[in-house]
Scaffold this motif. Structure first.
Motif, PDB file in Angstrom:
ATOM      1  N   LYS A 161       1.158  -1.310   0.009  1.00  0.00           N
ATOM      2  CA  LYS A 161       0.071  -0.132  -0.063  1.00  0.00           C
ATOM      3  C   LYS A 161       0.676   1.324  -0.062  1.00  0.00           C
ATOM      4  N   ASN A 217       1.715   4.719  -0.750  1.00  0.00           N
ATOM      5  CA  ASN A 217       0.895   5.977  -0.772  1.00  0.00           C
ATOM      6  C   ASN A 217       1.767   7.162  -1.375  1.00  0.00           C
ATOM      7  N   ARG A 263       1.273  10.395  -1.964  1.00  0.00           N
ATOM      8  CA  ARG A 263       1.432  11.575  -1.102  1.00  0.00           C
ATOM      9  C   ARG A 263       2.363  11.031   0.116  1.00  0.00           C
ATOM     10  N   GLU A 264       2.581  10.098   0.841  1.00  0.00           N
ATOM     11  CA  GLU A 264       3.371   9.869   1.959  1.00  0.00           C
ATOM     12  C   GLU A 264       4.444   9.591   1.526  1.00  0.00           C
ATOM     13  N   GLU A 303       5.873  13.548   0.777  1.00  0.00           N
ATOM     14  CA  GLU A 303       6.064  14.274   2.123  1.00  0.00           C
ATOM     15  C   GLU A 303       7.126  13.832   2.750  1.00  0.00           C
ATOM     16  N   HIS A 341      -3.846  13.686  -7.790  1.00  0.00           N
ATOM     17  CA  HIS A 341      -4.327  12.227  -7.076  1.00  0.00           C
ATOM     18  C   HIS A 341      -3.296  11.708  -6.079  1.00  0.00           C
ATOM     19  N   PRO A 342      -3.299  12.530  -4.932  1.00  0.00           N
ATOM     20  CA  PRO A 342      -2.040  12.149  -3.991  1.00  0.00           C
ATOM     21  C   PRO A 342      -2.366  11.061  -3.124  1.00  0.00           C
ATOM     22  N   GLU A 343      -3.737  10.606  -3.125  1.00  0.00           N
ATOM     23  CA  GLU A 343      -4.093   9.239  -2.391  1.00  0.00           C
ATOM     24  C   GLU A 343      -3.685   8.032  -3.190  1.00  0.00           C
ATOM     25  N   THR A 348      -2.292   4.569  -4.202  1.00  0.00           N
ATOM     26  CA  THR A 348      -1.722   3.682  -3.617  1.00  0.00           C
ATOM     27  C   THR A 348      -1.442   2.376  -4.565  1.00  0.00           C
ATOM     28  N   GLN A 401      -2.928   9.428 -11.787  1.00  0.00           N
ATOM     29  CA  GLN A 401      -2.779   7.842 -11.816  1.00  0.00           C
ATOM     30  C   GLN A 401      -3.959   7.633 -13.138  1.00  0.00           C
TER      31      GLN A 401
END
Length: 460
Positions: A238, A240, A242-243, A246, A274-276, A278, A322
Motif C-alpha cells: 500500500k 501511498n 502523498r506519503e 511528504e 491524485h495524491p492518495e 496507492t 494515476q
C-alpha cells in the motif's frame, strides 16, 4: 578462458616471466619437465573455476516481477521459504557470472583500473561462494544461507562508488556511450541481485519472528493473505504517493536547513492531483528517485532566489496523476533550469565538464547501498514497527548527504531505478526558468524487472 582477477594479472605475468627465464638456463630437459608439471597443475586448479563461470554464463537470468516477489510471502510456509532460498541460491551466481564476463570484455587498461579491479574481485569471490552453496532443505540451512547473504550485502556496499570513480578515471579509454551502457547494465543487475536477496532475508525474518503465525489451509483451501501485514518482505503493498513525497520532501528541507542554517528559507512543496494513489512497490526504490529529484529542485531554487535574502521562495509543485496502469509524478520548480554545458550530459555516468569535482565528492561517500536501505540499521531515528521489529528508514546515509555534495549520479541512477520496474524518467529544462521532471511507474506490479542481456553488450 578467464580466471584471474585484473589486479593479479601484472603480478602473475612478472612471476611467469621470471620462472621462464630461470628454466631456460637449466636446459631442454628442465624446460620439458617444467612445462608438463605446470600444465598438469594448471588444468587441475587454475582452470576449474573458469569452467564453472562458463556454465553459469550459458544460463539466462530469470526475471521476476513485484507480484512474483510477493508470491513467496503470501501464505508463507517453510516449503515456500525454502523455494525462495533455492531460487536466490541459483539465480545470484548466474547474474554475477554475466557481469563478471562483461568486465572481462572491457579493454585491459580499464579492467586493471584499481577501482574496477576491486569490483571484479568482489564479484568473483561472491560468485565462488554462492555457486558452492548446496541445496537448502532445512530451516537451519536457510538461516546459514541468510547469514552469507547479509555478509555479502555489507561487503559489497562500496561497489557503486568504486564503479563510478573507475568510470570517471577511464572515460578517455572507452567511448562514453559504451561506458554508460556498461554501467547501466552493471547497476541494474546489482539492483536486481540485492532486491531478490533482501526480499528473501526479509521473508526469513518474518518467518522467524515470534509474531508470525504460518497459515494452515482449511478444507484444502489456502486463502491469499499476508497475516495482516502491509509489507511482504521488502514489497509495500500500500505504497501511498502523498506519503512518499511528504517524507522525502521533509528530509530534503531538513538537510537544506542543516547545510544553510536553521533559519534559512526553503521552498514549500505543494502536492496536487491524485495524491492518495496507492500501489505495490519497494519503497526504498521510489524514495531514492523522489528524494533526488526534490533535492535538486530545492537546491536550484535556493541558489537562484535565495541569494538576496529573499524568504519567499517560489514553491515546488508536485502533480500526481494515476491511470489504470500507471502513477505519474511531475515535479516542477523555478530554479532557473539546467546550465547548457551540463544538460547534454545529465543522464551520463562518465562524461561532463565537472569530472574532477565529481571524483572528489564521490570519494567522500565510500559506501552506497543499491536500494539505499539498511535492513538491520539499528541507529535509525525514524522507522515503523512491523511484527515487533523496527524497520529502519529506507532513506539511508547516501540520502542524508549535504545538498551541496554533488556526485553527478543522482539523475542517471534515478533513471536506472525507474526503468528497472518498467517505468520511465524524463526531464524538460526551461532556460532561465526551471525544470519539469516526469516520473512514470507501473502501479500493477506485473512487469518483469528489466535486465540487459549479455547479447546487448557484445560490442563492449
Amino acid at each position: 578462458m578467464y580466471r584471474y582477477a585484473p589486479s593479479s594479472l601484472p603480478r602473475l605475468t612478472r612471476r611467469c616471466n621470471n620462472t621462464f627465464v630461470a628454466t631456460l638456463q637449466q636446459g631442454p630437459a628442465a624446460i620439458t619437465a617444467n612445462f608438463v608439471i605446470r600444465r598438469q597443475a594448471h588444468s587441475i586448479h587454475s582452470w576449474q573455476p573458469s569452467f564453472a563461470l562458463e556454465e553459469h554464463v550459458a544460463r539466462d537470468a530469470r526475471p521476476i516481477s513485484l507480484r512474483q516477489l510477493t508470491f513467496y510471502g503470501r501464505n508463507l510456509t517453510l516449503d515456500r521459504l525454502l523455494d525462495s532460498a533455492n531460487y536466490v541460491r541459483t539465480e545470484l551466481p548466474t547474474r554475477l557470472a554475466h557481469r563478471i564476463r562483461d568486465m572481462q570484455r572491457l579493454p585491459y587498461v580499464v579492467v586493471t583500473n584499481p577501482n574496477v579491479s576491486k569490483v571484479y574481485e568482489k564479484y568473483y569471490n561472491s560468485f565462488e561462494l554462492l555457486r558452492k552453496t548446496p541445496e537448502i532443505t532445512t530451516s537451519e540451512g536457510n538461516d546459514e544461507f541468510c547469514q552469507l547473504i547479509r555478509r555479502m550485502l555489507t561487503e559489497n556496499l562500496s561497489v557503486i562508488p568504486d564503479l563510478a570513480i573507475g568510470a570517471l578515471e577511464c572515460r578517455d579509454f572507452v567511448p562514453a556511450a559504451e561506458l554508460d551502457s556498461f554501467l547501466r547494465t552493471m547497476l541494474k543487475s546489482r539492483i536486481s541481485r540485492r532486491t531478490i536477496a533482501e526480499q528473501h532475508v526479509a521473508l526469513t525474518d518474518t518467518y522467524n519472528s515470534p509474531f508470525f503465525f504460518p497459515h494452515v489451509p482449511q478444507n484444502g483451501v489456502s486463502r491469499d493473505h499476508t497475516n495482516g501485514a502491509d509489507f511482504v518482505g521488502e514489497v509495500f503493498l500500500k505504497c501511498n504517493a502523498r506519503e512518499v513525497v511528504e517524507k522525502c520532501g521533509k528530509l530534503c528541507q531538513y538537510l537544506s536547513r542543516q547545510a544553510n542554517g536553521p533559519d534559512s528559507p526553503v521552498p514549500e512543496i505543494i502536492i496536487d492531483g491524485h495524491p492518495e494513489a496507492t500501489f505495490p512497490y519497494i519503497p526504498s526504490h521510489l524514495e531514492y528517485i523522489i528524494g533526488e529529484l526534490l533535492r535538486n529542485s530545492i537546491q536550484a531554487t535556493i541558489e537562484r532566489h535565495g541569494g538576496d535574502g529573499n524568504s519567499n521562495l517560489p514553491p515546488i509543485n508536485v502533480l500526481i496523476c494515476q491511470t489504470a496502469q500507471y502513477v505519474i509524478f511531475r515535479i516542477s520548480d523555478q530554479g532557473g533550469g539546467i546550465p547548457q554545458d551540463i544538460f547534454p550530459h545529465i543522464w551520463s555516468f562518465s562524461k561532463g565538464p565537472r569530472r574532477q569535482k565529481q571524483l572528489q565528492n564521490i570519494s567522500l561517500v565510500p559506501t552506497m547501498s543499491a536500494t539505499l536501505q539498511e535492513l538491520f540499521h539499528t541507529g535509525a531515528k525514524e522507522g515503523t514497527i512491523e511484527n515487533g521489529k523496527v524497520r529502519g528508514t529506507s532513506l539511508a546515509p547516501l540520502s542524508h548527504r549535504p545538498p551541496n555534495l554533488r556526485l553527478g549520479l543522482g539523475l542517471p541512477l534515478s533513471r536506472v531505478y525507474a526503468e528497472y520496474w518498467a517505468g520511465s524518467l524524463k526531464l524538460h529544462s526551461l532556460a532561465s526558468y526551471g525544470v519539469d521532471t516526469i516520473l512514470q511507474i507501473n502501479k500493477l506490479g506485473n512487469n518483469l524487472e528489466r535486465l540487459v542481456e549479455r547479447r546487448n553488450l557484445d560490442g563492449i
